[in-house]
Design an enzyme around this catalytic site. Sequence first.
Site, short mmCIF file in Angstrom:
data_model
loop_
_atom_site.label_atom_id
_atom_site.label_comp_id
_atom_site.label_asym_id
_atom_site.label_seq_id
_atom_site.Cartn_x
_atom_site.Cartn_y
_atom_site.Cartn_z
N LYS A 1 17.40 -1.82 14.25
CA LYS A 1 17.16 -1.20 12.96
C LYS A 1 18.42 -0.46 12.53
CE LYS A 1 13.43 1.20 10.54
NZ LYS A 1 12.12 1.87 10.69
N GLU B 1 -5.11 2.90 10.81
CA GLU B 1 -5.84 3.89 10.03
C GLU B 1 -7.33 3.92 10.38
OE1 GLU B 1 -2.27 2.54 7.65
OE2 GLU B 1 -3.90 1.52 8.72
N ARG C 1 -7.65 2.31 3.57
CA ARG C 1 -7.82 1.26 4.56
C ARG C 1 -8.90 1.60 5.59
NH1 ARG C 1 -2.17 -0.99 6.63
NH2 ARG C 1 -3.22 -2.97 6.31
#
Length: 646
Positions: free
Chosen positions: A288, A387, A415
């Site tokens: 990353k 979630e 969600r």
Amino acid sequence: MLNEIPANRPQTPLLDQIADPTDLRQLEVAQLAELADELRLFLLYCVGQTGGHLGAGLGVVELTIAIHYVFDTPRDKLVWDVGHQAYPHKILTGRRDEMLGMRQSGGLAAFPSRAESEYDAFGVGHSSTSISAALGMMMAARLQNQDRHNIAVIGDGAMTAGLAFEALNHAGHLDQNILVILNDNNMSISNNVGGLSSYFARMWASKPYNFIRKGGKHMLSKIPLASKAAHRAEEYMKGMVSPGTLFEEIGFNYIGLVDGHDTVGLVEMLGNIKSLGGPQLLHVVTQKGKGYSASENDPFGMHAMSKIDASSKPKAANPPSDSVSSADLKRTLSSPTYSKVFGDWLCDLAAQDELVVGITPAMGEGSGMKDFAEQFPDRFHDVAIAEQHSVTFAAGMACSGLKPIVAIYSTFLQRAYDQLIHDIALQGLNVMFAIDRAGLVGEDGPTHAGSFDLSYLRCIPNMIVMTPSDENETRKLLSTAYYHDGPSAVRYPRGKGPGASVDRSLDTLAIGKAITRRKGRTVAILAFGSMVTPALAAAQTLDATVVDMRFVKPLDEELVGDMAASHQLIVTAEENVIMGGAGSAVNEFLLQANYQIPVLNLGLPDAFLEQGKVPEMLAAVNLDSESFVSAIRNKLKVCKIQSEAV
């Protein structure tokens, strides 16, 4: 390795030749590494000018080039998960010259959007949707007798969500051609990248190996014991050098680990995989922030960045939309963000109450929980991008006497709606929700806007719903929610508030009680949360009453009734959709109580609002003080109500 972001448009002669992937495929494979360098440099320049997600895009430059080089996009369907990493994809698919308008009003969206380009096969923004979407596209192609490839690129973080595994399980059951590329960019799944694993990855993607593999299985299938032994032998071999056994058991042919920054190797690997049948999972390892030292050294901190300010002067994250005095502006700039108010409150509370537990689905830093995690590590739980699990996990804790606080963004609580209803509210459990990023969030656009939480929360039995109007009220309502016996929610916006001084006590407020902030005549503005500030500014012009409602549920019906009895017009204002929101709660009460008074509901429209600066977006939907004045005056004229303000 770059140490700084280019301030001027860099020279990118090879990239400038690429209008779309058709041009990309005209290059020699040997040129792709040079193209990757130019693309990474141009990406840094663009994000420096516009702000936005940086680290993930830098990490997938080579992978993006290889995918578009090997596959016939847009005919072949490419689905990016979340979309944080899709900037290189946008640059290569005809949007290079529009990148400087990204995340701005009228410009490119922060995430892939089907309305923006035919190369964006699926609109994303929330994580872990890519495999399901690509699987649906694959089945549609089969039913329509279309021969095309379907590719889903998903990160190791997004792979933690249950939705991703549900799709993997279904794909293995269907046993159709689909390619899932698992981009492992922080080594959280595996760390054995080396010569041996790379050798086996090339072997597993090769045509001879897969021909022998399939042929052997077909022959051995007639001999049950031999078939089982051969399968186990292959499984053990892969398990020794890769983490792919799980995927193999689901039904995927696992290929990995692969260097995600080796463009030539990726092209070769994808070319081989393209000819294979059945579900394929390619596990690539990337870094990353690749190529930019600051991002490589701090991948979380540089996940996204604000645009570079040429003057190098700090700017307020969310400056007030209405005119303020210099003293007020100074106070606002020095005030903490709402997330910081929550984080400080949580630490203070936990120091006094051992039952406090903090839970977040991969939003700990953004929600202001960094200090809490450091001070109370045993009571901090980041459950990753899950979630639904975070909510039911909290429910289990509440059943055992703990007092969990779930810190979550408004858009992501959507969600876990079934868990919120079934596992929390139905059982009346003592779980508190600290809902950040409520209302408009600006440049991230409609996928991240918290436009609906008042509507979807107030209809749930047992819930209490609070909307603080400033920093100090936020802290008090957080305490009020925590000490309430039952499910509760406090929702607050992104960034800074009006700059109220924060009392560090843990004092509470009376549940269901609003407060009158200004007394006026004719018009009563019932403002919720962030709308109190523009309502007060508008009230100065209109000589209107302003009520800080604080609670959407339970509503302060007594005070609403008093306002209806003493004024000629009721106005509600909220940073939530009008349909089913706080204004609707006021309407319902007035109708049931048989109050005969005109009502004007101000709030977000029945539309998904594109990206832009929050103050500009609010003004565009008539939620700033000037718009309040205009809308109220027009309503007074329509109702023929006499007022000195008209």
